[in-house]
Each structure stands twice: as C-alpha cells, then as structure tokens.
Design an enzyme around this catalytic site. Structure first.
Site, mmCIF file in Angstrom:
data_model
loop_
_atom_site.group_PDB
_atom_site.id
_atom_site.type_symbol
_atom_site.label_atom_id
_atom_site.label_comp_id
_atom_site.label_asym_id
_atom_site.label_seq_id
_atom_site.Cartn_x
_atom_site.Cartn_y
_atom_site.Cartn_z
ATOM 1 N N HIS A 1 15.545 61.472 19.709
ATOM 2 C CA HIS A 1 16.868 60.877 19.429
ATOM 3 C C HIS A 1 16.735 59.444 18.887
ATOM 4 O O HIS A 1 17.164 58.479 19.521
ATOM 5 C CB HIS A 1 17.751 60.893 20.689
ATOM 6 C CG HIS A 1 19.221 60.725 20.369
ATOM 7 N ND1 HIS A 1 20.217 61.299 21.102
ATOM 8 C CD2 HIS A 1 19.853 60.037 19.390
ATOM 9 C CE1 HIS A 1 21.404 60.977 20.598
ATOM 10 N NE2 HIS A 1 21.204 60.198 19.544
ATOM 11 N N ARG B 1 24.014 66.262 17.611
ATOM 12 C CA ARG B 1 23.945 66.331 19.071
ATOM 13 C C ARG B 1 23.322 67.665 19.458
ATOM 14 O O ARG B 1 23.567 68.695 18.822
ATOM 15 C CB ARG B 1 25.337 66.232 19.703
ATOM 16 C CG ARG B 1 25.932 64.833 19.728
ATOM 17 C CD ARG B 1 25.182 63.888 20.683
ATOM 18 N NE ARG B 1 25.815 62.589 20.806
ATOM 19 C CZ ARG B 1 25.465 61.504 20.096
ATOM 20 N NH1 ARG B 1 24.501 61.577 19.197
ATOM 21 N NH2 ARG B 1 26.081 60.356 20.296
ATOM 22 N N GLU C 1 18.719 65.220 27.445
ATOM 23 C CA GLU C 1 18.062 63.991 26.992
ATOM 24 C C GLU C 1 18.109 62.975 28.113
ATOM 25 O O GLU C 1 19.151 62.861 28.770
ATOM 26 C CB GLU C 1 18.770 63.418 25.764
ATOM 27 C CG GLU C 1 18.661 64.306 24.545
ATOM 28 C CD GLU C 1 19.297 63.697 23.297
ATOM 29 O OE1 GLU C 1 19.697 62.521 23.341
ATOM 30 O OE2 GLU C 1 19.398 64.398 22.294
HETATM 31 C C1 DGY Z 1 25.148 57.665 17.871
HETATM 32 O O1 DGY Z 1 25.524 56.571 17.447
HETATM 33 O O2 DGY Z 1 25.952 58.543 18.184
HETATM 34 C C2 DGY Z 1 23.691 57.879 18.007
HETATM 35 O O3 DGY Z 1 23.411 59.176 18.379
HETATM 36 C C3 DGY Z 1 23.090 56.913 19.007
HETATM 37 O O4 DGY Z 1 23.819 56.892 20.164
#
Ligand code: DGY
Length: 320
Positions: A286, A239, A268
């Site tokens: 992402h 993240r 994002e």
């Molecule tokens: C997750 O599964 O956390 C990925 O980042 C996609 O949302």
C-alpha cells in the site's frame, strides 16, 4: 485568541508537521503507532480537529462516541472508506479528504504493478537475489508484452485519468467503465463500456481505480474474474476489498489469469498469505501515494481544508 487543538494521528512529513505546529496546538505521534477505537474516542475529548490517515477507523460506533468537541476530521487520504460518513454527518462533524494530489503517484504504482506482473518481476527478483539464476535461454522468464495491448480502467476518476495519461507511451488502447460516460474532450478516444462486465472481456489488463463503497465490495468476484480474458492481468491500487482474494488466488493458480499486481489488500498491514505464495503475483505494501512530493502535498491539502474551516470558509474538499 487560542489556537485550535489538532491531533495528527500518524507521523506525517516534516513539512506538514512544521506547518501544522505553526498554526495549531498540535498533538503529534512521533512513535507512529496506530490508535484503536477506544483510544480515538478518549483522545477526541482533548481536540477540536483530527487529521487522520486511512489507518484510523471512524466506524458508526466510534462516530457515535466521539466527543462533542471535535468539529472536523481532515483526512490525509483520498479514500474515506475508514469513515462512516453518514454517522459523522449525523454528529455534525465536517469530513474532508485529499483528492488530486496523489493521482500521479498512484498512477505510477499502477504502471509499476502492470509491468511487474506482466514481466514477472517478483519471480525474477527472487531468482537473482537467492542465487538461483543459473542459466539463460530464449524460453527463460518469458512474460507478456503490454505495448499495443488493451487496458481497461474501472473507475475513470482522477486516478483513472492519470493512469491513462501515464500509459500513453505504451500505445495501449484504453477502455473504461465509469458511473457516467465522460465528455469527449476528457474521454480522448478511450472506449466507454456502460458496465464492468462488458469491459472485462474486452481488455488484456484491468486496472481498478474506483473507490471502495458498499456497491464495490468484492466487485471482482469469481464470476467477474471469470469474465476476464484468459491470460489477462489484474492490477489494484484502489482498495483490497474490491477483490474476492480467494477467487483471485484460484484464477492465478489455474492460470486463467496470467498475473496480478496488487498494492492493496483486504487485510492491511500484512496482505494475503495465499496470494503471497503464488509466483504470478507482484505485490507492494500500500505505497501508491508514498512519495516525498505527494506526502507533502497530501499533508498541505489536509491543512488547507482545516485552515479554511477554522477561518469560517467552506473547505475545498468537504465530503459531509
Ligand atoms: C489514499 O489516500 O486513500 C491512499 O490509499 C493512502 O491512504
């Protein structure tokens, strides 16, 4: 008996939507637009269950305003930093996620980011596409080799372990930090560090694979980036808020770090304009789990959790 009404907040894979429509009264989002807080609250009055992605934010405020009708939020994501779990729990709403099924896809992206950053892939790609590739010499586009180097994995959970598996062909010496040391059969020779600080100076590439929690916010701040080896590479598939992006940009500008590979950002969609200006950053939007196979598997895992819940069983991936 009437079927539960399920709101699927984003456009999911065809196989997922077809299976959902077989078993639930589904409300789909064919335009794939992102719903904002007040709209989520308004929709909640019409549904028994919500299947959201990380793009829908269930903050404390939203959790407090959701309709009593909603009984479960079955996330289509492993990360749940978009959900205020204590607030949802206080409302008696069950929350699940989709672990396991996206580990390999995310590890592939970590490998791509590591190699892309080390071998200057963005720079090279732009050079060729823009018609600026006009000469070649042995000193041209020289990057860093990762074979035989030391990789430090921050967070040796499912994704961290998959990263370790996928880099094994590169002969990298794997180090890791984790809340708990893994048993030897899982550790398989990886070198454990009992703090992130201790790990950072010991490795050439750092891969962030820990969840985003209040404890990991800005984990890679200026001080910790400063602890990384000169010329090291930072990779993030977890993240964006794990990194102080201004501090990272500075470390890349001054060449304290050789490069960074980033699939996630604090903001994002869009990313970080300051980082985007730098040649030594390899960026993606992402897409860690964005493969056909994994999207189906995530959708099915979320539906498995819903099916269990509505059949009166404990959902496998229940968080609260
Ligand atoms: C997750 O599964 O956390 C990925 O980042 C996609 O949302």
């Amino acid at each position: 008996m009437s079927r539960p009404v399920l709101w699927i907040t984003r456009k999911l894979s065809d196989a997922t939507e077809q299976r959902a429509a077989r078993d639930y009264e589904v409300i789909l989002n064919p335009e794939d637009r992102v719903y904002q807080a007040d709209e989520i609250v308004a929709m909640s009055a019409k549904v028994d269950a919500i299947l959201p992605c990380h793009s829908e934010v269930f903050s404390k405020d939203v959790a407090g305003r959701l309709s009593d009708r909603v009984r479960i939020i079955a996330n289509h994501s492993v990360g749940v930093d978009h959900c205020d779990l204590p607030a949802l729990q206080a409302r008696g709403i069950v929350v699940t996620n989709t672990p396991d099924v996206l580990s390999d896809a995310t590890a592939e992206i970590a490998l791509l980011l590591m190699l892309g950053a080390a071998r200057r892939a963005s720079e090279g790609d732009r050079l060729v596409r823009e018609g600026r590739w006009v000469s070649w010499s042995p000193s041209f586009m020289v990057g860093r080799q990762t074979t035989g180097k030391k990789l430090g994995i921050v967070g040796m959970g499912r994704v961290g372990l998959a990263v370790r598996r996928i880099v094994s062909g590169l002969g990298m010496e794997v180090h890791y930090s984790n809340r708990r040391r893994l048993p030897p059969e899982t550790e398989q020779g990886a070198v454990y560090h009992d703090s992130v600080d201790d790990l950072l100076g010991a490795v050439d590439v750092v891969s962030l694979n820990c969840p985003s929690t209040p404890d990991t916010l800005n984990l890679m701040d200026a001080r910790r980036i400063g602890l990384m080896r000169p010329g090291a590479i930072l990779v993030n598939t977890a993240r964006g808020n794990l990194i102080d992006e201004a501090a990272l940009a500075e470390a890349l500008r001054t060449r304290h770090l050789f490069a960074a590979g980033l699939d996630v950002f604090k903001t994002e969609p869009s990313g970080n304009a300051e980082l985007a200006l730098l040649d030594n950053v390899f960026v993606l939007p992402h897409i860690g789990s964005a493969t056909r196979e994994t999207r189906d598997a995530m959708g099915f895992r979320a539906l498995d959790n819903l099916d269990a819940f509505f059949a009166g069983r404990e959902p496998r991936d229940r968080l609260v």
